[in-house]
Design a protein around this motif. Structure first.
Motif, PDB file in Angstrom:
ATOM      1  N   ARG A   1       9.205 -10.725   0.127  1.00  0.00           N
ATOM      2  CA  ARG A   1       8.156 -10.198   0.997  1.00  0.00           C
ATOM      3  C   ARG A   1       6.882 -11.038   0.919  1.00  0.00           C
ATOM      4  O   ARG A   1       6.122 -11.141   1.868  1.00  0.00           O
ATOM      5  N   GLY A   2       6.660 -11.610  -0.266  1.00  0.00           N
ATOM      6  CA  GLY A   2       5.458 -12.425  -0.460  1.00  0.00           C
ATOM      7  C   GLY A   2       4.229 -11.636  -0.845  1.00  0.00           C
ATOM      8  O   GLY A   2       3.112 -12.152  -0.859  1.00  0.00           O
ATOM      9  N   LYS A   3       4.420 -10.363  -1.222  1.00  0.00           N
ATOM     10  CA  LYS A   3       3.290  -9.558  -1.691  1.00  0.00           C
ATOM     11  C   LYS A   3       3.793  -8.364  -2.493  1.00  0.00           C
ATOM     12  O   LYS A   3       4.913  -7.879  -2.296  1.00  0.00           O
ATOM     13  N   LEU A   4       2.953  -7.901  -3.403  1.00  0.00           N
ATOM     14  CA  LEU A   4       3.195  -6.699  -4.182  1.00  0.00           C
ATOM     15  C   LEU A   4       2.518  -5.536  -3.473  1.00  0.00           C
ATOM     16  O   LEU A   4       1.375  -5.652  -3.033  1.00  0.00           O
ATOM     17  N   ILE A   5       3.217  -4.404  -3.351  1.00  0.00           N
ATOM     18  CA  ILE A   5       2.612  -3.211  -2.757  1.00  0.00           C
ATOM     19  C   ILE A   5       2.393  -2.194  -3.865  1.00  0.00           C
ATOM     20  O   ILE A   5       3.352  -1.661  -4.442  1.00  0.00           O
ATOM     21  N   ALA A   6       1.128  -1.948  -4.203  1.00  0.00           N
ATOM     22  CA  ALA A   6       0.779  -1.079  -5.326  1.00  0.00           C
ATOM     23  C   ALA A   6       0.137   0.209  -4.832  1.00  0.00           C
ATOM     24  O   ALA A   6      -0.759   0.186  -3.986  1.00  0.00           O
ATOM     25  N   GLY A   7       0.584   1.317  -5.373  1.00  0.00           N
ATOM     26  CA  GLY A   7      -0.032   2.611  -5.085  1.00  0.00           C
ATOM     27  C   GLY A   7      -1.174   2.852  -6.051  1.00  0.00           C
ATOM     28  O   GLY A   7      -0.975   2.884  -7.269  1.00  0.00           O
ATOM     29  N   VAL A   8      -2.395   3.005  -5.513  1.00  0.00           N
ATOM     30  CA  VAL A   8      -3.596   3.144  -6.345  1.00  0.00           C
ATOM     31  C   VAL A   8      -4.456   4.291  -5.813  1.00  0.00           C
ATOM     32  O   VAL A   8      -4.282   4.756  -4.693  1.00  0.00           O
ATOM     33  N   LYS A   9      -5.390   4.721  -6.643  1.00  0.00           N
ATOM     34  CA  LYS A   9      -6.345   5.740  -6.215  1.00  0.00           C
ATOM     35  C   LYS A   9      -7.472   5.080  -5.411  1.00  0.00           C
ATOM     36  O   LYS A   9      -7.868   3.949  -5.690  1.00  0.00           O
ATOM     37  N   TYR A  10      -7.985   5.814  -4.441  1.00  0.00           N
ATOM     38  CA  TYR A  10      -9.137   5.357  -3.655  1.00  0.00           C
ATOM     39  C   TYR A  10     -10.387   6.173  -3.989  1.00  0.00           C
ATOM     40  O   TYR A  10     -11.464   5.885  -3.475  1.00  0.00           O
ATOM     41  N   ASP A  11     -10.234   7.199  -4.849  1.00  0.00           N
ATOM     42  CA  ASP A  11     -11.340   8.136  -5.060  1.00  0.00           C
ATOM     43  C   ASP A  11     -11.741   8.273  -6.520  1.00  0.00           C
ATOM     44  O   ASP A  11     -12.402   9.231  -6.893  1.00  0.00           O
TER      45      ASP A  11
END
Length: 279
Positions: free
Chosen positions: A53-63
């Motif tokens: 894919r050429g990128k890491l998809i990370a789930g992170v907090k926005y708050d």
């Protein structure tokens, strides 16, 4: 054979039965991995998919100030967890900018990981036995403990002061579970995310807010009308969550974490975001 030729229907039946037997054999051979844990086999290969894919998809907090907070003006998301995600992208792809950040909450993060919407959860997530049944975890990358945030003039001093008190927490968090166990007479009100919970505290919808101490410190830094009380009444080791069975990716993440610590970069990030080097 001559008798069989006189009765073609018998011949056809034998042919069909032989086909079913052969088909069953082939089917069993194909499905054996699933029967013995095919889900784990399917989970393998995240590192390869990231590279393709050429990128890491990370789930992170926005708050969550200090760990993952989105600046409404610039749209940038910054924090300790964000820099950990960048370090992982750099290790796998050679470039820390090759990371896509997706917002998760305590409630949505595991479903998003299991659905394949994200590669990894890096979002102030406490390692628990219950969660280990759903995901695999990296080594511990931060040690936190739960506490209480109250107004500066509050009479609340700790867990012993919570009888009949409205305590705010976040859905899907260990803090919501722990406060019910440790202060069973408290009235727990849950919100979708930390920002909503803190807004509710400021609006007087509750008298205390509970979550990990370092998250509460981040809230306190944005409004000095609040203080932490009661000390830490739990241990909250944070881990990065990976799809169940993807041992190769777990090893890759742990390799990154060890390299960060060995190089001293982990201490630098810890001091940058949390104000001091780890003890």
């Amino acid at each position: 054979m001559k008798n069989m030729m006189k009765h073609p229907s018998i011949t056809l039946m034998l042919v069909l039965m032989l086909s079913l037997v052969l088909s069953g054999c082939n089917s069993t051979g194909t499905n054996t991995p699933s029967a013995s844990g095919g889900g784990d086999a399917e989970a393998q290969g995240t590192v390869e998919r990231i590279k393709e894919r050429g990128k890491l998809i990370a789930g992170v907090k926005y708050d969550t100030k200090l760990f993952g907070l989105k600046d409404p003006a610039s749209g940038d998301v910054e924090g300790f967890d964000i820099d950990i995600a960048k370090a992982l992208a750099k290790q796998i792809l050679g470039d820390e900018t090759k990371v896509e950040l997706k917002e998760v909450t305590s409630k949505t993060r595991i479903p998003m990981l299991q659905n394949g919407d994200i590669d990894i959860i890096i979002a102030t997530m406490t390692i628990t036995d219950e969660r280990k049944e759903q995901v695999d975890f990296s080594d511990v990358y931060f040690e936190a403990g739960q506490s209480l945030l109250v107004k500066n003039d509050s009479a609340i001093a700790g867990l012993e002061s919570l009888d009949g008190v409205k305590v705010l927490a976040v859905k899907g968090s260990t803090s919501a579970q722990n406060i019910r166990e440790k202060a069973p007479k408290a009235d727990v009100l849950e919100f979708d995310n930390y920002q909503d919970a803190f807004t509710a505290l400021k609006a007087g919808k509750g008298e205390a807010l509970t979550t990990d101490n370092i998250i509460l410190i981040g809230m306190q830094q944005t409004d000095n009308n609040y203080k932490l009380v009661g000390g830490n009444f739990t241990s909250e080791p944070y881990g990065m969550a990976i799809r169940k069975g993807d041992t190769a990716f777990v090893e890759e993440v742990n390799k990154m974490l060890k390299a960060l610590k060995d190089s001293g970069e982990y201490d630098t990030l810890h001091e940058k975001w949390l104000g001091s080097k780890p003890e």
